[in-house]
Design an enzyme around this catalytic site. Sequence first.
Site, PDB file in Angstrom:
ATOM      1  N   CYS A 215      -4.887  -3.536   3.468  1.00  7.77           N
ATOM      2  CA  CYS A 215      -4.559  -3.100   4.821  1.00  7.77           C
ATOM      3  C   CYS A 215      -5.718  -3.269   5.814  1.00  7.77           C
ATOM      4  O   CYS A 215      -6.002  -4.382   6.255  1.00  7.77           O
ATOM      5  CB  CYS A 215      -4.048  -1.664   4.774  1.00  7.77           C
ATOM      6  SG  CYS A 215      -3.067  -1.187   6.232  1.00  7.77           S
TER       7      CYS A 215
ATOM      8  N   LYS B 171     -10.128   0.527  -1.972  1.00  6.70           N
ATOM      9  CA  LYS B 171     -10.183   0.138  -0.557  1.00  6.70           C
ATOM     10  C   LYS B 171     -11.543   0.486   0.053  1.00  6.70           C
ATOM     11  O   LYS B 171     -11.979   1.638   0.016  1.00  6.70           O
ATOM     12  CB  LYS B 171      -9.053   0.845   0.186  1.00  6.70           C
ATOM     13  CG  LYS B 171      -8.885   0.438   1.642  1.00  6.70           C
ATOM     14  CD  LYS B 171      -7.689   1.164   2.242  1.00  6.70           C
ATOM     15  CE  LYS B 171      -7.400   0.750   3.672  1.00  6.70           C
ATOM     16  NZ  LYS B 171      -6.213   1.465   4.213  1.00  6.70           N
TER      17      LYS B 171
ATOM     18  N   GLU C 208       0.846  -1.186   0.000  1.00  7.08           N
ATOM     19  CA  GLU C 208       0.000   0.000   0.000  1.00  7.08           C
ATOM     20  C   GLU C 208       0.887   1.244   0.000  1.00  7.08           C
ATOM     21  O   GLU C 208       1.948   1.262   0.633  1.00  7.08           O
ATOM     22  CB  GLU C 208      -0.891  -0.017   1.240  1.00  7.08           C
ATOM     23  CG  GLU C 208      -1.891   1.124   1.303  1.00  7.08           C
ATOM     24  CD  GLU C 208      -2.752   1.094   2.550  1.00  7.08           C
ATOM     25  OE1 GLU C 208      -3.883   1.571   2.484  1.00  7.08           O
ATOM     26  OE2 GLU C 208      -2.283   0.588   3.596  1.00  7.08           O
TER      27      GLU C 208
END
Length: 267
Positions: free
Chosen positions: A153, A113, A40
């Site tokens: 993440c 995301k 990321e």
Amino acid sequence: MKLAAIQMVSGPEVAANLARARHWMEAARAQGAELVALPEYFCLMGTADADKLAIAEADGEGPIQAMLSQAAHELGLWVIGGTLPIRSARADKVRNACCVYAPDGRRAARYDKLHLFCFDNGRERYDEGRVLEPGDAPVTLQAGPLKLGLSVCYDLRFPELYRAMGVGGPCDLLAVPAAFTYTTGQKHWELLLRARAVENLAYVIAPAQGGTHPNGRRTWGHSMIVDPWGEVLACLPEGEGLAIAELDAPRMAALRAQLPALQHRRL
């Protein structure tokens, strides 16, 4: 298939970060990798959240996306391109997008995301919602022989996302590019990665930011590849480099046959 998770310690200079990413993609290919994954924010770890706005690219255009496409084509790799900021309809927001490129250089998928990180323990404060706009839906794709599921993440904390990616058939490989904080990473990173691997009987590739960045932030690192039984096959604790392991499809099939938990779900 040999997999490589690339660990970086990215800084505020995009060109320098892209050069380091290309270096490690070439190193992975030289060691026989067929699929590589970047962390990321591989292209930028800035000094302020708003730095993402300044380098945000239009969907399908820009030097960051061009580098990923070119590297995939020239090296003959599947490339999971960590994340990069892609413009949204709002001028004050971007999408934190994970773009995947096939070995011919074409973009095979884009995932934005879904879950935005927020943390405040009185010493560290993060709120991705200040500049990021969340995505809309899970994304899976066929990457050669593998069904690949994409996450980023903080998504790791939401197991329902991974269950949703298994609709229509389980994923073979789950990707989790990350920039976990040192504080949360030391307690939860490996625990959650191994849990996602075991409960989905899938391989997990988790490339991470790992070290102290020019902006003063320290990320946990420990990029790793985990097998469907929860075994950590490769791990790089800190600093730039590679975590490399083989995805053994027959072993995954055997484990799913021995423990058909995916067929036993009732909800």
